[in-house]
Design an enzyme around this catalytic site. Structure first.
Site, mmCIF file in Angstrom:
data_model
loop_
_atom_site.group_PDB
_atom_site.id
_atom_site.type_symbol
_atom_site.label_atom_id
_atom_site.label_comp_id
_atom_site.label_asym_id
_atom_site.label_seq_id
_atom_site.Cartn_x
_atom_site.Cartn_y
_atom_site.Cartn_z
ATOM 1 N N ASP A 228 3.192 1.560 -4.726
ATOM 2 C CA ASP A 228 3.274 1.914 -3.503
ATOM 3 C C ASP A 228 4.752 2.382 -2.805
ATOM 4 O OD1 ASP A 228 2.795 2.288 -0.514
ATOM 5 O OD2 ASP A 228 2.350 0.452 -0.146
HETATM 6 C C1 BGC Z 1 2.197 2.040 2.689
HETATM 7 C C2 BGC Z 1 1.168 3.028 1.816
HETATM 8 C C3 BGC Z 1 1.329 4.677 1.878
HETATM 9 C C4 BGC Z 1 3.110 5.263 1.511
HETATM 10 C C5 BGC Z 1 3.271 5.898 1.935
HETATM 11 C C6 BGC Z 1 3.118 2.193 2.222
HETATM 12 O O1 BGC Z 1 4.414 1.927 2.935
HETATM 13 O O2 BGC Z 1 2.313 0.916 2.461
HETATM 14 O O3 BGC Z 1 0.130 2.843 2.337
HETATM 15 O O4 BGC Z 1 -0.079 5.258 1.030
HETATM 16 O O5 BGC Z 1 3.814 3.702 2.375
HETATM 17 O O6 BGC Z 1 3.251 6.737 2.555
#
Ligand code: BGC
Length: 801
Positions: A228
């Protein structure tokens, strides 16, 4: 492929594994290795506008179809629909040259307060897994990689960056990993995203048990594993455990760590090559981009999906559907300030938007709108309330638009309460006192307490219905469509009924003491009163069920029954099969969902419906043998209207294996759930062999991992208000903008950033900044925050090794 990898130098390989420019992988033009373009997800494409000026592109993105959020898509219980929507999103990915769509989000809704429940599918792993698989197949049918997230046990927002999910082996495998297992086995996603949190003490991005042993070796996953955004901890340990790609990357320190570790032999270059190969494989899997995207058709699909996901929760005296001729009053800021999607990384720029007002006006509906409260506020507004009370007398029927707003429900923070905002409750109670017929049109991504329910005639729950919200809601209210959604989580009477709800996010150590008794598995086993059971939802029609037949084949059970639509309307029914096993030697929920199917009926149509349940889905996790086992004995198959109401049932004896009986301590708490709430940490540890290291708040010296909100030092506080200030400034800027979607996006994103920062760590902030905050500066900052100014200056001026 081998040939290409041989030509890539170690430096470039390391760069390829460390992300590029927020949403890309590092391209090597000289070797014709293009960049992978990634995009959120999950309910549509959030293609960042490279010319946008806002934070990380989160609030400015190019137009795309905003399909209903996870809550509403899943409430359709319709695998075909999720497959179609996945396909449509895949087409939009092709339109924007996107290779990887960051979704579906299939974490379990463990607690109603989790701020991100609106994106997640269900409290039930089987439902999440099957719907997730259908979605993945849809996306990938367009040569776009789907990326199920967040693997795993990311069930709260407050401590998502720094928390530890402490969970026993049965709950881990049967509940939290299960949706991912189903998705991986049924639809072979080409990517998967780690969660930020730790799982039993080890960060998900370097947890070799869940990544290597389970995901890759047991389930056969062969795509890319990515972090993530900012979720990496130790880049080399992550790589060793199976995390191929760090995102958003561009952290020079981590690139160098991979190079150093490979040169020193801490990591074998074959591991680096394997991860690079996974990226190259994804490039070739997604290289053909057929361009057949029809946004107007997708808008129609968004309306259809919104209708399918709407749940009729109450309908006294069949007050719904409404008659278009009747004079009605519409009250509530959520009528003109429509809430149709959640806030955070899934926030889209809708291609087209169907507002409630427009949908009413094109039908010439006879109504008066009285604002009553402002959708973006929480406190009662006496002036607006007075306007309602002064003009409401001439109306008998009131449509009250209400629900959650982005100030109480969003990615990045959890809900503080699960009630309606105070301004809405205050006004609603005043209208109730006038004795009017009230129909609630309810919006929001998760369960809401409804203490006033006996005083309202009907409730149509629209969830977060996407860009077709206005049209879909209106069609349902006036009977142009028949509601057919079902709840994907239990709605307890009050939050107080949630097991261990009082302990939720009380510290970064989140102890999953309820084990597998999540949602209806708890309420149904205890026979505890609930507001609405899991699977609940009404229709404008009635259905008659009869003739249950069970058949056994080698690897599956076939359940069939006859269902008849009793009314002169087109309607759909969600057929739900639960399984109960009373003669088990280990603890089990009273019943569990093991099959479902959404079936369409013409007026008065009668059909035989067949649902096939793989025996694989009847297995439980044997903690001694460390694998899933089909236990010998009697299985009761129940066709339920929902998790509580049983319609038909029959029992089948299935030959399987024996499982060692639970010990006495386990039985004490988990065979009799009346005792569960008194389960102490010590007994939990003895039963599950989990370990719980007590968490000390504000512990000094502050480290790279300390949540920013815990800094109490002089520099620490300045730093904290500086980073939170970024979000606050964006929010304030939004407040000053003129009304419209841009203002809405700016305000929501500002608040999202403002609220998530205190729980972020400097490590995650640094690693998610795409090189903006360098590792060296971050290390120096920690020294300053701890009051070690000389050490900080030394770190700042030192050349990075
Ligand atoms: C979120 C993800 C997301 C990523 C990119 C993160 O903070 O938890 O679900 O895909 O950011 O935006």
């Amino acid at each position: 492929m081998d040939k290409v990898i041989k030509k890539i130098c170690l430096e470039d390989k390391a760069k390829m594994l460390c992300g590029y420019k927020t949403m890309n992988t590092y391209p090597i033009e000289s070797l014709n290795v293009p960049s992978l373009q990634l995009s959120d997800g999950p309910n549509g494409v959030r293609m960042e506008d490279k010319n946008g000026d806002s934070l990380n592109g989160v609030s400015s993105s190019l137009p795309a179809t905003c399909f209903p959020s996870g809550v509403s898509l899943a409430s359709s219980w319709n695998e075909n629909l999720l497959n179609e929507i996945g396909g449509a999103i895949g087409e939009e990915c092709n339109y924007y040259n996107i290779n990887v769509l960051l979704g579906p989000a299939i974490n379990i809704k463990r607690n109603p307060k989790c701020g991100r429940n609106f994106e997640y599918y269900s409290e039930d792993p089987l439902l999440s897994g099957y719907l997730g698989s259908a979605f993945v197949k849809g996306v990938q049918s367009k040569n776009v990689a789907a990326c199920p997230k967040h693997y795993a046990c990311n069930n709260n927002e407050k401590y998502r960056f720094t928390g530890d999910s402490i969970v026993d082996q049965r709950a881990l495998h049967e509940i939290y990993l299960k949706p991912f297992e189903i998705v991986v086995k049924k639809s072979s996603p080409w990517a998967i995203m780690n969660s930020y949190n730790k799982i039993n003490g080890i960060n998900a991005s370097q947890n070799s048990y869940v990544l290597d042993e389970v995901l890759k070796k047991k389930w056969g996953f062969n795509g890319i594993v990515m972090t993530d955004w900012g979720g990496i901890v130790d880049r080399v340990e992550g790589l060793k455990a199976g995390t191929d790609l760090e995102m958003p990357g561009m952290v020079e320190h981590n690139i160098q760590e991979i190079i150093k570790a490979t040169k020193s032999g801490r990591i074998n270059e074959s591991i680096v090559n394997k991860s690079v190969d996974n990226i190259i494989k994804t490039i070739s899997r997604t290289k053909d981009h057929p361009n057949t995207c029809d946004f107007d058709e997708h808008y129609r699909m968004a309306i259809k999906a919104a209708k399918e996901g709407a749940v009729l929760l109450r309908n006294n005296n069949n007050i719904l559907p409404l008659n278009k001729e009747e004079k009605i009053a519409i009250i509530g800021g959520l009528f003109n300030e429509m809430r149709y999607q959640g806030s955070g990384s899934s926030l889209l720029n809708p291609h087209k938007l169907s507002y409630h007002k427009d949908a009413f006006d094109i039908r010439n509906i006879n109504y008066s709108f009285i604002q009553g409260y402002n959708a973006s506020e929480l406190n009662a507004n006496k002036k607006l309330e007075k306007e309602v009370l002064n003009s409401i007398n001439e109306y008998d029927t009131i449509l009250f638009y209400c629900g959650q707003n982005d100030y109480v429900e969003s990615e990045g923070f959890d809900r503080e309460v699960v009630t309606l905002p105070d301004n809405q409750i205050s006004l609603l109670n005043k209208i109730i006192n006038l004795g009017k017929k009230i129909i609630l049109v309810l919006f929001g991504g998760s369960m809401i307490e409804l203490p006033f329910i006996e005083n309202v005639e009907a409730i149509l729950y629209m969830g977060l219905a996407g860009e077709g919200c206005g049209e879909a809601t209106t069609q349902l209210l006036f009977g142009e469509a028949c509601p057919s959604g079902r709840l994907i989580e239990t709605w307890p009477l009050t939050y107080d009924d949630v097991p261990f709800g009082d302990k939720f996010t009380s510290s970064p150590n989140e102890v999953y003491k309820e084990s597998i008794f999540v949602g209806y598995r708890y309420y149904e086993t205890r026979n505890h009163d609930v507001r609405f059971p899991f699977g609940f939802g009404m229709s404008y029609s009635d259905f008659k069920y009869s003739s249950l037949i069970l058949g056994e084949r080698e690897n599956e059970i076939v359940v069939s029954c006859t269902i008849e639509n009793l009314k002169d309307i087109y309607a759909s029914e969600v057929v739900q099969v639960y399984v109960s096993k009373k003669d088990s030697s280990i603890y089990r929920p009273f019943k569990e969902l093991k099959g479902f199917k959404k079936v369409e009926f013409k007026p008065f149509e009668k059909k035989i419906v067949q649902i096939t349940i793989p025996k694989e889905d009847l297995k439980v996790y044997d903690v001694h043998k460390k694998k899933f086992i089909l236990e010998d004995g009697n299985y009761k198959f129940i066709i339920g209207k929902n998790a509580r109401e049983e319609l038909l049932s029959n029992t089948l004896e299935i030959v399987g294996d024996k499982i060692k009986e639970d010990n006495e301590l386990t039985k004490k708490y988990y065979w009799n759930l009346d005792n569960l709430i008194s389960l102490s940490d010590a007994d939990f540890i003895e039963i599950t062999h989990c370990s719980i290291t007590p968490y000390v708040f504000n512990k000094k010296p502050y480290t790279f991992e300390t949540p920013i909100g815990e800094y109490k030092s002089f520099v620490g506080k300045i730093f904290r208000s500086a980073v939170c200030g970024v979000g606050l400034r964006q929010y304030k800027k939004g407040c000053k903008m003129k009304d419209g979607p841009e203002k809405e996006r700016e305000k929501k994103t500002g608040l999202f950033v403002y609220k998530l920062m205190p729980c972020n760590s400097l490590r995650s902030l640094c690693y998610s900044s795409s090189g903006g905050l360098s590792y060296k500066v971050a290390q120096a900052l920690i020294e300053f925050i701890n009051g070690h100014y000389i050490r900080g200056i030394k770190k700042l001026v030192r050349k990075e090794k």
